[in-house]
Design an enzyme around this catalytic site. Structure first.
Site, PDB file in Angstrom:
ATOM      1  N   GLU A   1       0.831  -1.197   0.000  1.00 44.59           N
ATOM      2  CA  GLU A   1       0.000   0.000   0.000  1.00 44.59           C
ATOM      3  C   GLU A   1       0.878   1.264   0.000  1.00 44.59           C
ATOM      4  O   GLU A   1       1.828   1.377   0.782  1.00 44.59           O
ATOM      5  CB  GLU A   1      -0.891  -0.028   1.246  1.00 44.59           C
ATOM      6  CG  GLU A   1      -1.853   1.119   1.393  1.00 44.59           C
ATOM      7  CD  GLU A   1      -2.723   0.989   2.643  1.00 44.59           C
ATOM      8  OE1 GLU A   1      -3.648   1.798   2.796  1.00 44.59           O
ATOM      9  OE2 GLU A   1      -2.464   0.068   3.461  1.00 44.59           O
TER      10      GLU A   1
ATOM     11  N   LYS B   1      -9.128   3.020  -2.275  1.00 46.65           N
ATOM     12  CA  LYS B   1      -9.529   2.354  -1.038  1.00 46.65           C
ATOM     13  C   LYS B   1     -10.923   2.829  -0.635  1.00 46.65           C
ATOM     14  O   LYS B   1     -11.261   4.014  -0.771  1.00 46.65           O
ATOM     15  CB  LYS B   1      -8.512   2.682   0.052  1.00 46.65           C
ATOM     16  CG  LYS B   1      -8.620   1.885   1.333  1.00 46.65           C
ATOM     17  CD  LYS B   1      -7.412   2.196   2.216  1.00 46.65           C
ATOM     18  CE  LYS B   1      -7.373   1.359   3.470  1.00 46.65           C
ATOM     19  NZ  LYS B   1      -6.120   1.620   4.248  1.00 46.65           N
TER      20      LYS B   1
ATOM     21  N   CYS C   1      -5.898  -2.924   2.096  1.00 47.09           N
ATOM     22  CA  CYS C   1      -5.720  -3.053   3.544  1.00 47.09           C
ATOM     23  C   CYS C   1      -7.038  -3.120   4.328  1.00 47.09           C
ATOM     24  O   CYS C   1      -7.680  -4.159   4.391  1.00 47.09           O
ATOM     25  CB  CYS C   1      -4.839  -1.914   4.064  1.00 47.09           C
ATOM     26  SG  CYS C   1      -4.148  -2.251   5.711  1.00 47.09           S
TER      27      CYS C   1
END
Length: 641
Positions: free
Chosen positions: A46, A115, A172
């Site tokens: 990430e 994200k 994540c």
């Protein structure tokens, strides 16, 4: 890529916090390595272009412009390279900043995935700098090297030729959310999920990651590549560990342990197997139509496997796990038999005892069932029925076993009955053909059925799953019972369950069980040799059961065809069998499996203990007259090669 194996990797990369040029150079080095390794799909951590730990530096236009310049540079650098690269970086769109993954292939940026779920507490305050993918319009796009690139959390990337080579991306925290994006992606056809992460390391978190990732892949029948930030990312109060994981359908395939030093964590995800799992499991939805599918081209090449299939797929390699599985199966079998006896008001459980593995397991199960019912063990009626092929060793073991277990033992010599039957039908007693053999099997079944009537009991069948797959049972002989306790236990596992019981038994019983384990598998239907030893060994006739169980597992559980089974078998056995031998017994398996289906269409009830079973009542429904031609043609082609 051949046979559905996609070689994937989580790439470890050493970053310097906020040094975009240095980080881009490190990423390029890994891209170069990945290309020489022939990897299909490579996932980076990430925000690795800038580093994750930049904090409020993400407000800086300088950092944002440097990140975009690095993206364009990395995109151009991917030209002429084989892998698909998934790289993490911040991307600005209409005045907002998004934590993104860019998908790069051969000089193009195929898509940018932001994200969705941003943490805002504990060590992480991403909502301070970043916006959620939910805030993007559906037609969002970003210019990369002058070309518009779609941007959204709804992107599914699909190979233009290989149907099941499809993947989606989440980042994540997305995985930790109650409704992770991967659920939507999988509904829309993604078979692999790439996760770019910067999860910090604290006590207990590594175990939780493993559990979460394996559970996610089991829940959605997908493959998963989890690539985490490494120790170089560590700053202030957080330490990162590069805990990379690759998983498939509930199992961890490869792992870089926390603080491990692997440059790449590599394995192969079997997308064909995952697609078959979704096909078989109708609770996994396939009704998604709200994602954008982006096709990509990657030359198809044969993948060298690093994940070796187990030789005995039904048998756990770990001793403790094997012991636990054996105990679990014994419980399923014994509770199932106890229920049947209670429901049928059966006073006895009648079992033909031969001194072989299958009947030994059946009688051990029956003893457990009687204990569950709080009934005397003498209610288990074991019947030994010697005839032409019975050897002293098997008969002696059968008698000793029954005596040590405390069950009722009866001996019925069927020789005269079978000879009379030969006379009745005009069959010579010296003609050692299938009639000679099956007459004995059917006579034994008649004896067992009549004794069950005599004692108000039920006949407990002993045949196992491997025999049912091969049709290695006499129709209306040992094929028939009132309850088949071994019906879904493969031969390779029968052996280990009996061994499990032997290891926990007292010495006299253990000695008998171990001798039974050492006795060759045989129906003992042909006369013994001049030394009194068995002349008929099953595996000499139909082939090694370990191979047949391997074929059975992959044909039924994974949907593999002969070509893929052959390839996997060679990997699994590593030269123990040559190609000619494997193909010979694979042909035998396929031919018998199809021809003998009629026997499986009318099987007795029996407890289901695993995911591979052949009960006609829902587990395996196959027409008895199906042709095996296309499977045998595939074996023909393999032999010609």
């Amino acid at each position: 890529m051949k046979d559905g194996f996609i070689k994937v990797a989580a790439a470890g990369v050493s970053v310097t916090v906020a040094d975009v040029k240095s980080n881009a150079a490190a990423i390029k080095a890994r891209m170069e390595q990945a290309d020489t390794m022939g990897l299909n799909l490579v996932v980076f951590p990430e925000l690795c272009v800038t580093s994750y730990s930049c904090g409020d530096l993400f407000y800086s236009n300088t950092l944002q412009r440097a990140a975009l310049a690095a993206l364009e540079d990395l995109t151009a650098f991917s030209a002429g390279k084989y892998p698909v690269y998934v790289v993490g970086l911040p991307v600005r769109y209409r005045g907002k900043l998004y934590n993104c993954a860019a998908v790069l292939l051969d000089g193009q940026c195929l898509g940018i995935v932001p994200k969705t779920h941003l943490p805002n507490g504990g060590e992480f305050y991403e909502k301070r700098q970043f916006s959620s993918a939910n805030e993007l319009p559906s037609d969002a796009a970003v210019a990369v090297n002058g070309q518009p690139v779609p941007m959204g959390s709804d992107l599914v990337f699909a190979h233009e030729i290989l149907d099941h080579y499809t993947f989606g991306v989440e980042i994540c925290e997305d995985m930790w959310a109650p409704e992770p994006p991967c659920g939507r992606l999988c509904k829309n056809g993604a078979v692999i999920v790439a996760n770019l992460s910067a999860s910090d390391e604290v006590i207990g978190k590594a175990d939780y990651r493993r559990t979460l990732i394996s559970a996610t892949t089991g829940r959605f029948a997908c493959g998963y590549i989890y690539c985490a930030a490494g120790p170089e990312e560590s700053t202030q109060d957080m330490v990162f560990s590069r805990h990379n994981l690759i998983a498939e359908n509930g199992a961890i395939l490869a792992e870089n342990e926390p603080f491990g030093t692997r440059e790449f964590t590599i394995s192969e995800i079997d997308v064909d197997r995952l697609a078959n799992e979704r096909h078989m499991n109708t609770t996994i939805p396939a009704d998604g139509d709200d994602c954008c599918v982006i096709e990509f081209s990657q030359p198809v090449q044969e993948t060298q496997l690093t994940r070796y299939p187990p030789k005995n797929p039904f048998v756990p390699a770990d001793a403790d796990e094997l012991s636990a599985r054996a105990e679990s199966i014994l419980q399923i079998q014994s509770y199932g038999l106890a229920k049947r006896m209670r429901h049928a008001w059966a006073k006895t459980a009648v079992i033909g005892i031969s001194g072989g593995l299958d009947s030994t397991l059946a009688i051990l199960v029956a003893v457990r069932a009687m204990k569950l019912l709080d009934r005397p063990l003498t209610d288990v009626v074991a019947v030994t029925m010697p005839c032409f092929g019975t050897t002293a060793r098997t008969k002696s073991n059968a008698v000793k076993l029954c005596e040590l277990l405390g069950v009722t033992l009866r001996e019925v010599d069927i020789t005269k009955s079978v000879l009379q039957h030969f006379q009745d039908i005009g069959h010579g007693a010296d003609v050692l053909d299938v009639t000679y053999e099956n007459a004995q099997a059917r006579e034994r079944t008649q004896v067992l059925m009549d004794i069950a009537n005599q004692t108000s009991g039920i006949v407990v069948g002993t045949g196992d799953l491997s025999e049912l797959a091969l049709g290695w049972a006499t129709y209306n002989g040992d094929h028939m019972s009132m309850y088949g306790v071994n019906a879904s236990v493969p031969k390779t596992l029968v052996r280990y369950i009996v061994r499990h019981e032997a290891q926990t038994a007292d010495k006299p019983l253990a000695d008998v069980l171990f001798d039974i384990l050492d006795t060759p598998v045989s129906p003992e239907l042909l006369p013994a040799d001049k030394n009194g030893e068995m002349s008929q060994k099953t595996e000499d006739l139909v082939g090694p059961y370990e191979l047949h169980d391997f074929f059975l597992y992959h044909m039924l559980r994974t949907g593999a065809g002969p070509g893929k089974i052959f390839r996997l078998c060679k990997y699994a056995y590593g030269g123990a069998y040559d190609d000619k031998t494997i193909l010979h017994w694979l042909r035998t398996f396929v031919r018998r499996f199809f021809v003998q289906q009629f026997k499986r269409s009318c099987l007795p009830d029996g407890p289901k203990v695993g995911t591979v079973t052949l009960s006609p009542r829902g587990d395996w429904r196959m027409p008895s007259d199906a042709s095996s031609r296309i499977w045998l043609d595939e074996i023909d082609a393999l032999e010609q090669q």
